[in-house]
Design a protein around this motif. Structure first.
Motif, mmCIF file in Angstrom:
data_model
loop_
_atom_site.group_PDB
_atom_site.id
_atom_site.type_symbol
_atom_site.label_atom_id
_atom_site.label_comp_id
_atom_site.label_asym_id
_atom_site.label_seq_id
_atom_site.Cartn_x
_atom_site.Cartn_y
_atom_site.Cartn_z
ATOM 1 N N VAL A 156 -17.142 -29.932 -19.336
ATOM 2 C CA VAL A 156 -16.217 -30.647 -19.714
ATOM 3 C C VAL A 156 -15.232 -28.828 -19.966
ATOM 4 O O VAL A 156 -13.604 -28.602 -19.175
ATOM 5 C CB VAL A 156 -15.838 -30.211 -21.547
ATOM 6 C CG1 VAL A 156 -14.875 -30.337 -22.297
ATOM 7 C CG2 VAL A 156 -16.825 -32.021 -21.168
ATOM 8 N N ARG A 157 -15.300 -27.473 -20.352
ATOM 9 C CA ARG A 157 -14.802 -26.313 -20.135
ATOM 10 C C ARG A 157 -13.906 -26.398 -18.439
ATOM 11 O O ARG A 157 -12.939 -25.732 -18.840
ATOM 12 C CB ARG A 157 -15.505 -25.289 -20.446
ATOM 13 C CG ARG A 157 -15.865 -25.496 -21.981
ATOM 14 C CD ARG A 157 -16.587 -23.804 -22.168
ATOM 15 N NE ARG A 157 -17.588 -23.236 -21.585
ATOM 16 C CZ ARG A 157 -18.757 -23.216 -21.727
ATOM 17 N NH1 ARG A 157 -19.121 -24.671 -23.146
ATOM 18 N NH2 ARG A 157 -19.388 -23.054 -20.885
ATOM 19 N N GLY A 158 -15.190 -26.516 -17.354
ATOM 20 C CA GLY A 158 -14.539 -26.869 -16.066
ATOM 21 C C GLY A 158 -13.092 -27.574 -15.805
ATOM 22 O O GLY A 158 -12.554 -27.450 -15.772
ATOM 23 N N MET A 159 -13.770 -28.698 -16.937
ATOM 24 C CA MET A 159 -12.085 -29.421 -15.792
ATOM 25 C C MET A 159 -11.081 -28.954 -16.948
ATOM 26 O O MET A 159 -9.922 -29.317 -16.660
ATOM 27 C CB MET A 159 -12.640 -30.889 -16.359
ATOM 28 C CG MET A 159 -11.750 -32.042 -16.642
ATOM 29 S SD MET A 159 -11.568 -31.421 -14.466
ATOM 30 C CE MET A 159 -13.230 -32.346 -13.664
ATOM 31 N N ALA A 160 -11.066 -28.778 -17.767
ATOM 32 C CA ALA A 160 -10.264 -27.832 -18.799
ATOM 33 C C ALA A 160 -9.502 -27.300 -18.497
ATOM 34 O O ALA A 160 -7.988 -26.385 -17.722
ATOM 35 C CB ALA A 160 -10.812 -27.517 -20.152
ATOM 36 N N ALA A 161 -10.585 -26.033 -17.241
ATOM 37 C CA ALA A 161 -9.854 -24.668 -17.024
ATOM 38 C C ALA A 161 -8.767 -25.438 -15.657
ATOM 39 O O ALA A 161 -7.933 -24.778 -15.293
ATOM 40 C CB ALA A 161 -10.777 -23.903 -16.142
ATOM 41 N N GLU A 162 -9.071 -26.885 -15.142
ATOM 42 C CA GLU A 162 -8.154 -27.319 -14.345
ATOM 43 C C GLU A 162 -6.715 -27.754 -14.692
ATOM 44 O O GLU A 162 -5.660 -27.306 -14.299
ATOM 45 C CB GLU A 162 -8.558 -28.855 -13.705
ATOM 46 C CG GLU A 162 -9.882 -27.930 -12.545
ATOM 47 C CD GLU A 162 -10.008 -29.117 -12.037
ATOM 48 O OE1 GLU A 162 -9.544 -30.158 -11.205
ATOM 49 O OE2 GLU A 162 -11.567 -29.129 -10.900
ATOM 50 N N LEU A 163 -7.171 -28.349 -16.350
ATOM 51 C CA LEU A 163 -5.247 -28.676 -16.709
ATOM 52 C C LEU A 163 -5.090 -27.816 -17.376
ATOM 53 O O LEU A 163 -3.813 -27.495 -16.888
ATOM 54 C CB LEU A 163 -6.052 -29.564 -18.046
ATOM 55 C CG LEU A 163 -5.313 -30.349 -19.365
ATOM 56 C CD1 LEU A 163 -4.198 -30.622 -18.207
ATOM 57 C CD2 LEU A 163 -5.512 -31.636 -19.874
ATOM 58 N N VAL A 164 -5.934 -26.944 -18.292
ATOM 59 C CA VAL A 164 -4.975 -25.643 -18.650
ATOM 60 C C VAL A 164 -4.503 -24.433 -16.550
ATOM 61 O O VAL A 164 -3.278 -24.168 -17.489
ATOM 62 C CB VAL A 164 -5.647 -24.055 -19.209
ATOM 63 C CG1 VAL A 164 -4.840 -23.281 -19.878
ATOM 64 C CG2 VAL A 164 -6.100 -24.402 -20.021
ATOM 65 N N GLY A 165 -4.704 -24.539 -15.684
ATOM 66 C CA GLY A 165 -4.313 -24.202 -14.417
ATOM 67 C C GLY A 165 -2.713 -24.449 -14.419
ATOM 68 O O GLY A 165 -2.430 -23.704 -13.579
ATOM 69 N N LYS A 166 -3.211 -25.672 -14.058
ATOM 70 C CA LYS A 166 -1.587 -26.633 -14.651
ATOM 71 C C LYS A 166 -0.172 -25.721 -14.879
ATOM 72 O O LYS A 166 0.520 -25.585 -14.408
ATOM 73 C CB LYS A 166 -1.064 -27.694 -14.713
ATOM 74 C CG LYS A 166 -2.127 -28.483 -13.935
ATOM 75 C CD LYS A 166 -1.870 -30.306 -14.559
ATOM 76 C CE LYS A 166 -1.028 -30.826 -14.375
ATOM 77 N NZ LYS A 166 -0.265 -32.140 -14.630
ATOM 78 N N PHE A 167 -0.626 -24.943 -15.765
ATOM 79 C CA PHE A 167 0.388 -24.109 -16.510
ATOM 80 C C PHE A 167 0.496 -22.894 -16.381
ATOM 81 O O PHE A 167 1.728 -22.343 -17.037
ATOM 82 C CB PHE A 167 -0.109 -24.449 -18.137
ATOM 83 C CG PHE A 167 0.567 -26.089 -18.220
ATOM 84 C CD1 PHE A 167 1.665 -26.778 -17.923
ATOM 85 C CD2 PHE A 167 -0.496 -26.544 -18.483
ATOM 86 C CE1 PHE A 167 1.191 -28.098 -18.382
ATOM 87 C CE2 PHE A 167 -0.122 -27.961 -18.811
ATOM 88 C CZ PHE A 167 0.610 -28.873 -18.155
ATOM 89 N N ALA A 168 -0.784 -22.035 -15.764
ATOM 90 C CA ALA A 168 -0.633 -21.000 -15.252
ATOM 91 C C ALA A 168 0.558 -20.189 -15.110
ATOM 92 O O ALA A 168 0.359 -18.896 -15.047
ATOM 93 C CB ALA A 168 -2.101 -20.203 -14.491
#
Length: 188
Positions: free
Chosen positions: A123-135
């Motif tokens: 879940v944390r890994g997939m959340a990183a992808e979602l957060v990464g959209k806004f980096a």
């Protein structure tokens, strides 16, 4: 048809929880498209986590503006597989048609929360992808990704978070055109 006793949308959604029928039910619901959205949205509240997961995966392809809020809520499901599918659906623009992805005002807070504190490393890994959209546009996203890149207990999560921070492969590849021309990132 399909070897099912019943083939209405609701019956097919319930079959998402049956390992013997899930693939055929998923394909048929995907084929039915927006006509099945009501049953798919209702399936997000099913007691069986496999049904909820399947509905999140379907919404990855079929999401509409009416379903987006419900999909965002699924990021907080008690089952990790459902949270993973919901985060993927929110992060993945490739599978969407002409539906606009939700902005940071709707998804960044839950994504940050899961990146920082979800007990499941997937879940944390997939959340990183979602957060990464806004980096490129939100300093909180970069700060959380940097923290995960250095401090997460999972090597896989640390690696994935590194892709989305300045200097990371995905971060650099996804630079907005204005930033690519000036060489100056939007936030560090």
């Amino acid at each position: 048809m399909l070897g099912f006793i019943r083939t209405d949308d609701e019956a097919l959604v319930s079959c998402l929880g049956d390992p013997q029928r899930t693939v055929a039910a998923y394909r048929e619901l995907l084929r039915r498209g927006e006509n099945a959205l009501g049953a798919i949205r209702a399936g997000l509240r099913d007691a069986n986590p496999a049904v909820r997961e399947g509905c999140c995966r379907l919404l990855d392809h079929l999401v509409d503006t009416e379903s987006m809020g419900e999909l965002i809520n699924m990021a907080d499901d008690p089952d990790a597989r459902v949270r993973i599918a919901a985060c993927h659906a929110l992060a993945c623009d490739r599978c969407k048609g002409d539906v606009c992805a939700p902005g940071p005002d709707r998804v960044l807070e839950p994504a940050l929360r899961h990146l920082i504190s979800d007990p499941d490393p997937h879940v944390r890994g997939m959340a990183a992808e979602l957060v990464g959209k806004f980096a490129h546009s939100d300093a909180r996203a970069v700060a959380a990704l940097k923290a995960s890149h250095t401090d997460d207990p999972s090597a896989a999560v640390r690696k994935k978070a590194g892709w989305f921070i300045p200097g990371g492969a995905i971060y650099e590849r996804a630079l907005p055109p204005r930033v690519q021309m000036t060489g100056q990132p939007l936030c560090r």
